[in-house]
Design a protein around this motif. Sequence first.
Motif, PDB file in Angstrom:
ATOM      1  N   GLY A  51       0.797  -1.729  -0.006  1.00 16.05           N
ATOM      2  CA  GLY A  51      -0.218  -0.250  -0.199  1.00 16.05           C
ATOM      3  C   GLY A  51       0.837   1.759  -0.104  1.00 16.05           C
ATOM      4  N   LEU A  52       0.215   2.602  -0.485  1.00 15.18           N
ATOM      5  CA  LEU A  52       1.050   3.660  -0.421  1.00 15.18           C
ATOM      6  C   LEU A  52       0.972   4.092   1.308  1.00 15.18           C
ATOM      7  CD1 LEU A  52      -0.377   6.236  -3.901  1.00 15.18           C
ATOM      8  CD2 LEU A  52       1.932   4.632  -2.764  1.00 15.18           C
ATOM      9  N   ARG A  93       1.552   4.746  12.968  1.00 10.43           N
ATOM     10  CA  ARG A  93       2.596   3.413  12.233  1.00 10.43           C
ATOM     11  C   ARG A  93       1.806   2.596  11.576  1.00 10.43           C
ATOM     12  NH1 ARG A  93       5.348   1.850  18.476  1.00 10.43           N
ATOM     13  NH2 ARG A  93       3.291   0.934  18.247  1.00 10.43           N
ATOM     14  N   ALA A  94       2.301   2.151  10.637  1.00 13.77           N
ATOM     15  CA  ALA A  94       2.023   1.552   9.438  1.00 13.77           C
ATOM     16  C   ALA A  94       1.789   0.206  11.013  1.00 13.77           C
ATOM     17  CB  ALA A  94       2.477   0.882   8.629  1.00 13.77           C
ATOM     18  N   GLY A 151       7.832   5.590  -0.330  1.00 17.28           N
ATOM     19  CA  GLY A 151       6.363   5.819  -0.211  1.00 17.28           C
ATOM     20  C   GLY A 151       5.222   4.815   0.409  1.00 17.28           C
ATOM     21  N   HIS A 152       6.174   3.378  -0.079  1.00 13.26           N
ATOM     22  CA  HIS A 152       5.341   2.420   0.055  1.00 13.26           C
ATOM     23  C   HIS A 152       5.243   1.645   1.471  1.00 13.26           C
ATOM     24  CE1 HIS A 152       5.033   3.644  -3.719  1.00 13.26           C
ATOM     25  NE2 HIS A 152       3.190   2.779  -4.038  1.00 13.26           N
ATOM     26  N   VAL A 153       4.110   1.167   1.995  1.00 12.06           N
ATOM     27  CA  VAL A 153       4.539  -0.136   3.084  1.00 12.06           C
ATOM     28  C   VAL A 153       4.720  -1.372   2.334  1.00 12.06           C
ATOM     29  CG1 VAL A 153       3.488  -0.942   5.306  1.00 12.06           C
ATOM     30  CG2 VAL A 153       2.644   1.385   4.237  1.00 12.06           C
ATOM     31  N   ALA A 184      10.903   2.970 -10.454  1.00 14.31           N
ATOM     32  CA  ALA A 184      10.662   1.983 -10.021  1.00 14.31           C
ATOM     33  C   ALA A 184       9.528   1.017 -10.146  1.00 14.31           C
ATOM     34  CB  ALA A 184      11.388   2.034  -8.632  1.00 14.31           C
ATOM     35  N   LEU A 185       9.475  -0.245 -10.017  1.00  9.56           N
ATOM     36  CA  LEU A 185       8.038  -1.107 -10.462  1.00  9.56           C
ATOM     37  C   LEU A 185       8.403  -2.138  -9.241  1.00  9.56           C
ATOM     38  CD1 LEU A 185       5.867  -0.751 -12.753  1.00  9.56           C
ATOM     39  CD2 LEU A 185       6.641  -2.416 -13.779  1.00  9.56           C
ATOM     40  N   PHE A 186       7.181  -2.144  -8.187  1.00 16.03           N
ATOM     41  CA  PHE A 186       7.366  -2.505  -7.276  1.00 16.03           C
ATOM     42  C   PHE A 186       5.652  -3.032  -7.034  1.00 16.03           C
ATOM     43  CE2 PHE A 186       8.960   2.082  -4.239  1.00 16.03           C
ATOM     44  CZ  PHE A 186      10.248   1.160  -4.837  1.00 16.03           C
TER      45      PHE A 186
END
Lengths: 281, 219
Positions: free
Chosen positions: A14-15, A42-43, A60-62, A192-194
């Motif tokens: 996720g973002l 917190r995530a 930027g991502h979890v 990047a590609l996640f």
Amino acid sequence: MMQDAMVDEWYPVGLFSQLDVNGRKTALMGEPIEVALDAEDRAEVTCGDGRTLPVCVRYGHVWSSLGKPQKDLFAIPEADQPGRRLVDVGVIRVRCSPLRAVENFLDIAHFPFVHTDILGAEPHTEVQDYKVEIRQDEDEVWATQVKFYQPQAAKSASGGITTEYMYRVPAPTCCVLYKTCPPRPGEWDVIALFVQPLAEDLCDVWPWMALFDDVTPMTDLIHFQQTIFLQDRSILENQIPRLLPLDPGMEIPTRADLTSVAYRRWLKRHNYTYGAQLVAQ
Amino acid sequence: MKLYDYVLSPSCYKVRLMAALTRVKLEIRAVDFHPGAEHRGPELMALNPAGSIPILEDGDLILSESAAMLTYLAANAGPEWLGSGAPEETARIQQWLSFAHRLTASLGGARLHEMLLRPGDIGALQAQGIAALRELEAGLVEQGLRGMRFIASDQPTIADIACFPYVALAPDGGIPLAPYPAIRLWSRAIRGLDNFIEMPGIPRLHELKPEPHVEPGEV
């Protein structure tokens, strides 16, 4: 059968900027998971079976994992370099193997035909020789000295240029590319590609960028990258077989596919087979 | 003319395509629809309380319905796109312009669900989309029997442009176009028009481009 080594890797889920306490229901390798903010902002990632999963927040991502990650998430030092703009492009779902999504990102030869007049154009279709290696120390796949003529290589490019690329696969479903940065020669733009594997033939793709570009509005940067990726999406959804073949015989690579060959070899060596097709099980 | 635009939106593409076909230059204002949801923000809600895009602004005129935008562009720069004015043709154009809303709701809904993870009942959206495609296929076959290549006339009209994008992008929502030969021929005819422009998911017809000419030593 040996358990797939991919279970212990980190994956984007996720973002971080879009998380809230209500959480986001999603999936990781077939398991339902929920990603949410806890009381301290917190995530937190919980699995359908009630387990709390490992978490880190980066680029930027979890990120999370169903297993026990043996090492930290791979480093992208450019993410902390002053002056770069970090672009969260947003999620796009693709009905394809997560490994196919990465492999397509590594391919240059399709540029003139799929990204016509942006990343390539006829008659400039030749992929010149480049170098590919599996770096033993970092345990990553790298392709360097990749050169390609591009009519509009980036939002910040005003005309056609020969762009130089480096490609890097630091994790089985993540790919980082470095390309000539039109406004700042000597530096590389990072794209990047996640890829979040939802199932073996379904993934959520989270493109992300770290660019030197002080001019282009953020929304235009997002639209540029979404345009490129959506041109790929329909191709990815029509690839057969759906899973990525790791044994020779199913597909015949050419010289331009050296990166893909190394990627498949690296996957097989590590028993990274979630989303892969093996002839000899 | 200023278009509030999202590059992946088929409705925005209708307006970009119509403008290209009638050679009207648009000022594009990119809207962060995904992931930013800017169309629901105060600036755009003030322009269009429906919270949708595209929005077309030309002086005091603010339009938020894509059919009205197609009509406005055609009336300004390409009146032939409004049809000949014959009663039956005029009615057919209106019929398919309204029908296009069903394509947006069904095929468009399925595409948003499958691609950008928007909520919805995917089974119902796909079933409604397939029903609409079957209706369009039948309409195009009947037009063929009348000797006409396009949906309301022998010439392309705004009705074709209103229906084309969501239909062409149906596979993005998990709905294949293989069962609809009349739709595929019609889609080719539209993609073959002079000044046609593409969007992600709707590629140009490469075979209509001139053979690339390579100078010795150029590559």
